[in-house]
Design a protein around this motif. Structure first.
Motif, PDB file in Angstrom:
ATOM      1  N   ALA A 154       0.836  -1.207   0.000  1.00 26.41           N
ATOM      2  CA  ALA A 154       0.000   0.000   0.000  1.00 26.41           C
ATOM      3  C   ALA A 154       0.870   1.256   0.000  1.00 26.41           C
ATOM      4  O   ALA A 154       0.547   2.254  -0.661  1.00 26.41           O
ATOM      5  CB  ALA A 154      -0.926  -0.010   1.218  1.00 26.41           C
ATOM      6  N   LEU A 155       1.985   1.204   0.733  1.00 25.02           N
ATOM      7  CA  LEU A 155       2.925   2.333   0.776  1.00 25.02           C
ATOM      8  C   LEU A 155       3.478   2.629  -0.612  1.00 25.02           C
ATOM      9  O   LEU A 155       3.477   3.782  -1.071  1.00 25.02           O
ATOM     10  CB  LEU A 155       4.064   2.002   1.740  1.00 25.02           C
ATOM     11  N   VAL A 156       3.949   1.590  -1.291  1.00 21.35           N
ATOM     12  CA  VAL A 156       4.567   1.756  -2.609  1.00 21.35           C
ATOM     13  C   VAL A 156       3.553   2.210  -3.650  1.00 21.35           C
ATOM     14  O   VAL A 156       3.876   2.984  -4.559  1.00 21.35           O
ATOM     15  CB  VAL A 156       5.241   0.431  -3.040  1.00 21.35           C
ATOM     16  N   SER A 157       2.304   1.752  -3.527  1.00 22.41           N
ATOM     17  CA  SER A 157       1.283   2.146  -4.507  1.00 22.41           C
ATOM     18  C   SER A 157       0.835   3.589  -4.309  1.00 22.41           C
ATOM     19  O   SER A 157       0.177   4.162  -5.180  1.00 22.41           O
ATOM     20  CB  SER A 157       0.074   1.211  -4.422  1.00 22.41           C
ATOM     21  N   GLY A 158       1.166   4.189  -3.149  1.00 23.58           N
ATOM     22  CA  GLY A 158       0.888   5.611  -2.949  1.00 23.58           C
ATOM     23  C   GLY A 158      -0.271   5.939  -2.031  1.00 23.58           C
ATOM     24  O   GLY A 158      -0.753   7.076  -2.020  1.00 23.58           O
ATOM     25  N   MET A 159      -0.739   4.991  -1.230  1.00 23.50           N
ATOM     26  CA  MET A 159      -1.857   5.271  -0.336  1.00 23.50           C
ATOM     27  C   MET A 159      -1.456   6.314   0.712  1.00 23.50           C
ATOM     28  O   MET A 159      -0.415   6.180   1.363  1.00 23.50           O
ATOM     29  CB  MET A 159      -2.332   3.986   0.339  1.00 23.50           C
ATOM     30  N   ARG A 193       0.027   8.848 -10.600  1.00 25.14           N
ATOM     31  CA  ARG A 193      -1.256   9.444 -10.219  1.00 25.14           C
ATOM     32  C   ARG A 193      -2.455   8.677 -10.764  1.00 25.14           C
ATOM     33  O   ARG A 193      -3.408   8.376 -10.024  1.00 25.14           O
ATOM     34  CB  ARG A 193      -1.327  10.898 -10.716  1.00 25.14           C
ATOM     35  N   ASP A 194      -2.434   8.319 -12.050  1.00 23.32           N
ATOM     36  CA  ASP A 194      -3.593   7.663 -12.658  1.00 23.32           C
ATOM     37  C   ASP A 194      -3.803   6.259 -12.096  1.00 23.32           C
ATOM     38  O   ASP A 194      -4.938   5.826 -11.901  1.00 23.32           O
ATOM     39  CB  ASP A 194      -3.421   7.607 -14.180  1.00 23.32           C
ATOM     40  N   PHE A 195      -2.686   5.562 -11.823  1.00 20.78           N
ATOM     41  CA  PHE A 195      -2.795   4.245 -11.208  1.00 20.78           C
ATOM     42  C   PHE A 195      -3.428   4.366  -9.819  1.00 20.78           C
ATOM     43  O   PHE A 195      -4.304   3.588  -9.439  1.00 20.78           O
ATOM     44  CB  PHE A 195      -1.416   3.593 -11.101  1.00 20.78           C
ATOM     45  N   LEU A 196      -2.987   5.363  -9.066  1.00 24.47           N
ATOM     46  CA  LEU A 196      -3.502   5.571  -7.716  1.00 24.47           C
ATOM     47  C   LEU A 196      -4.988   5.928  -7.749  1.00 24.47           C
ATOM     48  O   LEU A 196      -5.780   5.440  -6.920  1.00 24.47           O
ATOM     49  CB  LEU A 196      -2.710   6.677  -7.025  1.00 24.47           C
ATOM     50  N   LEU A 197      -5.384   6.761  -8.697  1.00 26.57           N
ATOM     51  CA  LEU A 197      -6.796   7.116  -8.827  1.00 26.57           C
ATOM     52  C   LEU A 197      -7.654   5.889  -9.100  1.00 26.57           C
ATOM     53  O   LEU A 197      -8.763   5.747  -8.564  1.00 26.57           O
ATOM     54  CB  LEU A 197      -6.984   8.152  -9.946  1.00 26.57           C
ATOM     55  N   ARG A 238      -9.308  11.665  -2.962  1.00 30.15           N
ATOM     56  CA  ARG A 238      -9.388  11.414  -4.398  1.00 30.15           C
ATOM     57  C   ARG A 238      -9.401  12.732  -5.169  1.00 30.15           C
ATOM     58  O   ARG A 238      -8.710  12.881  -6.195  1.00 30.15           O
ATOM     59  CB  ARG A 238     -10.650  10.611  -4.717  1.00 30.15           C
ATOM     60  N   ASN A 239     -10.187  13.699  -4.692  1.00 27.16           N
ATOM     61  CA  ASN A 239     -10.254  14.993  -5.367  1.00 27.16           C
ATOM     62  C   ASN A 239      -8.920  15.733  -5.314  1.00 27.16           C
ATOM     63  O   ASN A 239      -8.545  16.439  -6.251  1.00 27.16           O
ATOM     64  CB  ASN A 239     -11.357  15.850  -4.741  1.00 27.16           C
ATOM     65  N   LYS A 240      -8.192  15.564  -4.213  1.00 27.82           N
ATOM     66  CA  LYS A 240      -6.856  16.159  -4.102  1.00 27.82           C
ATOM     67  C   LYS A 240      -5.902  15.523  -5.117  1.00 27.82           C
ATOM     68  O   LYS A 240      -5.109  16.206  -5.769  1.00 27.82           O
ATOM     69  CB  LYS A 240      -6.307  15.940  -2.690  1.00 27.82           C
ATOM     70  N   ILE A 241      -5.948  14.207  -5.220  1.00 28.77           N
ATOM     71  CA  ILE A 241      -5.048  13.482  -6.126  1.00 28.77           C
ATOM     72  C   ILE A 241      -5.297  13.890  -7.575  1.00 28.77           C
ATOM     73  O   ILE A 241      -4.351  14.010  -8.367  1.00 28.77           O
ATOM     74  CB  ILE A 241      -5.238  11.956  -5.951  1.00 28.77           C
ATOM     75  N   ARG A 242      -6.542  14.134  -7.931  1.00 25.57           N
ATOM     76  CA  ARG A 242      -6.872  14.562  -9.297  1.00 25.57           C
ATOM     77  C   ARG A 242      -6.137  15.842  -9.687  1.00 25.57           C
ATOM     78  O   ARG A 242      -5.826  16.066 -10.855  1.00 25.57           O
ATOM     79  CB  ARG A 242      -8.383  14.800  -9.413  1.00 25.57           C
ATOM     80  N   GLN A 243      -5.862  16.684  -8.699  1.00 23.41           N
ATOM     81  CA  GLN A 243      -5.212  17.975  -8.960  1.00 23.41           C
ATOM     82  C   GLN A 243      -3.682  17.875  -8.982  1.00 23.41           C
ATOM     83  O   GLN A 243      -3.004  18.860  -9.296  1.00 23.41           O
ATOM     84  CB  GLN A 243      -5.636  18.985  -7.890  1.00 23.41           C
ATOM     85  N   MET A 244      -3.125  16.726  -8.682  1.00 22.45           N
ATOM     86  CA  MET A 244      -1.679  16.565  -8.590  1.00 22.45           C
ATOM     87  C   MET A 244      -1.049  16.271  -9.945  1.00 22.45           C
ATOM     88  O   MET A 244      -1.754  15.950 -10.908  1.00 22.45           O
ATOM     89  CB  MET A 244      -1.345  15.438  -7.604  1.00 22.45           C
ATOM     90  N   ASP A 245       0.273  16.373  -9.998  1.00 21.88           N
ATOM     91  CA  ASP A 245       1.009  16.049 -11.222  1.00 21.88           C
ATOM     92  C   ASP A 245       0.911  14.555 -11.518  1.00 21.88           C
ATOM     93  O   ASP A 245       0.529  13.749 -10.649  1.00 21.88           O
ATOM     94  CB  ASP A 245       2.480  16.445 -11.078  1.00 21.88           C
ATOM     95  N   GLU A 246       1.296  14.169 -12.728  1.00 20.87           N
ATOM     96  CA  GLU A 246       1.197  12.759 -13.129  1.00 20.87           C
ATOM     97  C   GLU A 246       2.098  11.869 -12.277  1.00 20.87           C
ATOM     98  O   GLU A 246       1.808  10.694 -12.068  1.00 20.87           O
ATOM     99  CB  GLU A 246       1.552  12.606 -14.611  1.00 20.87           C
ATOM    100  N   LYS A 251       6.377  12.746  -0.018  1.00 18.54           N
ATOM    101  CA  LYS A 251       6.035  13.813   0.930  1.00 18.54           C
ATOM    102  C   LYS A 251       4.729  14.513   0.548  1.00 18.54           C
ATOM    103  O   LYS A 251       3.993  14.994   1.417  1.00 18.54           O
ATOM    104  CB  LYS A 251       7.171  14.833   1.025  1.00 18.54           C
ATOM    105  N   ASP A 252       4.429  14.548  -0.748  1.00 17.08           N
ATOM    106  CA  ASP A 252       3.213  15.230  -1.211  1.00 17.08           C
ATOM    107  C   ASP A 252       1.965  14.387  -0.939  1.00 17.08           C
ATOM    108  O   ASP A 252       0.924  14.921  -0.551  1.00 17.08           O
ATOM    109  CB  ASP A 252       3.325  15.546  -2.703  1.00 17.08           C
ATOM    110  N   ILE A 253       2.080  13.071  -1.138  1.00 11.86           N
ATOM    111  CA  ILE A 253       0.913  12.210  -0.898  1.00 11.86           C
ATOM    112  C   ILE A 253       0.669  12.067   0.602  1.00 11.86           C
ATOM    113  O   ILE A 253      -0.468  11.925   1.051  1.00 11.86           O
ATOM    114  CB  ILE A 253       1.081  10.821  -1.577  1.00 11.86           C
ATOM    115  N   ALA A 254       1.749  12.135   1.408  1.00 16.77           N
ATOM    116  CA  ALA A 254       1.596  12.019   2.869  1.00 16.77           C
ATOM    117  C   ALA A 254       0.803  13.196   3.436  1.00 16.77           C
ATOM    118  O   ALA A 254       0.089  13.054   4.425  1.00 16.77           O
ATOM    119  CB  ALA A 254       2.966  11.928   3.532  1.00 16.77           C
ATOM    120  N   LYS A 255       0.927  14.372   2.800  1.00 12.50           N
ATOM    121  CA  LYS A 255       0.253  15.575   3.295  1.00 12.50           C
ATOM    122  C   LYS A 255      -1.255  15.435   3.314  1.00 12.50           C
ATOM    123  O   LYS A 255      -1.924  15.960   4.197  1.00 12.50           O
ATOM    124  CB  LYS A 255       0.636  16.781   2.431  1.00 12.50           C
TER     125      LYS A 255
END
Length: 308
Positions: A154-159, A193-197, A238-246, A251-255
């Motif tokens: 889960a960590l590596v996939s970006g949760m 990003r798209d995989f995580l979404l 999910r809505n936050k992730i949509r606004q992120m870079d590809e 550190k950005d996903i942890a926020k």
């Protein structure tokens, strides 16, 4: 205690022949050992345990030892629910490890189980505990039990939750190398990003939606709050992730696991107040009982976020 020892002394005098007859000796020694352990056990306070946790974080030893096991009977839970796992590490996270929080309302821990579960059952097990032993000044403690490999994937996939635990948490029990390895991996991963979404849409949100639908009519208000909080948080993330870079960094996903970074995205005042109350209820500061309006407001915020 003196009266107890006097009674034992009288018993030994009256039954000295039987006592030294083999099995009697073993029984008496066993009883005396239990009495000795109980009489010499030190009385623990929550502050002393907390100081121990702080010291554990600063130690240079490879195996961290702390009084954490005095807070939660981990070994008993492992034996009952996860008998295949023989070792574990404990990570403290959340507000109780942040320097800007002087008096946290609760203390969050995750127990990562080391080993292999032959049953293939890797779901998490959560307990909001009161310790079996009375500890003066005790505060609420939440503990999550997770398989180490499952947490790693889960960590590596970006949760967000897993990344936040590793970025901001600290190890307080167990082999330190397992924790340091997770931190090293987290610092070097690049998250698609798209995989995580897709993971959010097809798995995480879908499952949490099912849990919410099955729990919203439950008798236990706290379980309703818990299921609603997870779903609402995932929809906001999910809505936050949509606004992120590809490509997203650790550190950005942890926020976006932090509640404050989610609440600001709710523009409707009433819905923001509902989310605030949901968070306070999760932290047990206030839990509305049988409040139909509160549940209706939760439904409204979930339905609004599902449409976004």
């Amino acid at each position: 205690m003196n009266e107890l020892f006097e009674n034992i002394k009288d018993f030994l005098i009256k039954n000295n022949k039987w006592i030294f007859d083999g099995i009697g000796t073993a029984i008496v020694l066993f009883i005396l050992n239990i009495i000795h352990k109980r009489s010499t056990r030190k009385e623990l306070s929550f502050d002393s345990i907390l100081d121990n946790l702080k010291n554990a974080h600063n130690t240079s030893e490879q195996y961290i030892r702390s009084d954490f096991l005095e807070l939660v009977n981990v070994k008993k839970i492992l034996k009952r629910h996860y008998p295949d796992y023989k070792d574990f590490i404990v990570i403290q996270y959340g507000s109780s490890v942040r320097n800007n929080v002087l008096n946290p309302n609760d203390y969050d821990f995750i127990v990562l189980l080391l080993g292999h579960n032959t049953q293939g059952d890797l779901h998490s097990f959560e307990v909001g505990t009161s310790p079996e032993k009375l500890i003066p000044g005790m505060k609420e403690i939440d503990v999550v039990f997770r398989d180490y490999s499952s947490f790693l994937f889960a960590l590596v996939s970006g949760m967000p939750y897993e990344n936040s635990v590793i970025k901001n948490g600290k190890i307080v029990y167990g082999p330190k190398g397992y924790f340091l390895w997770l931190k090293r991996i987290a610092r070097n991963i690049l998250i698609d990003r798209d995989f995580l979404l897709r993971r959010f849409e097809n798995e995480k949100i879908s499952i949490e939606k099912q849990v919410w639908n099955s729990m919203k009519g439950a008798y236990d208000t706290y379980e309703i709050v818990r299921s609603a909080y997870y779903l609402v948080s995932s929809l906001l993330q999910r809505n936050k992730i949509r606004q992120m870079d590809e490509v997203i960094f650790h550190k950005d996903i942890a926020k976006i696991a932090l509640v404050a970074n989610l609440k600001d995205d709710i523009t409707d005042t009433e819905q923001r107040e509902t989310f605030d109350l949901l968070v306070q209820s999760l932290k047990r500061r206030t839990i509305p009982k049988n409040d139909r309006m509160f549940l209706n407001n939760i439904e409204d915020i979930i339905n609004a976020l599902l449409k976004t």
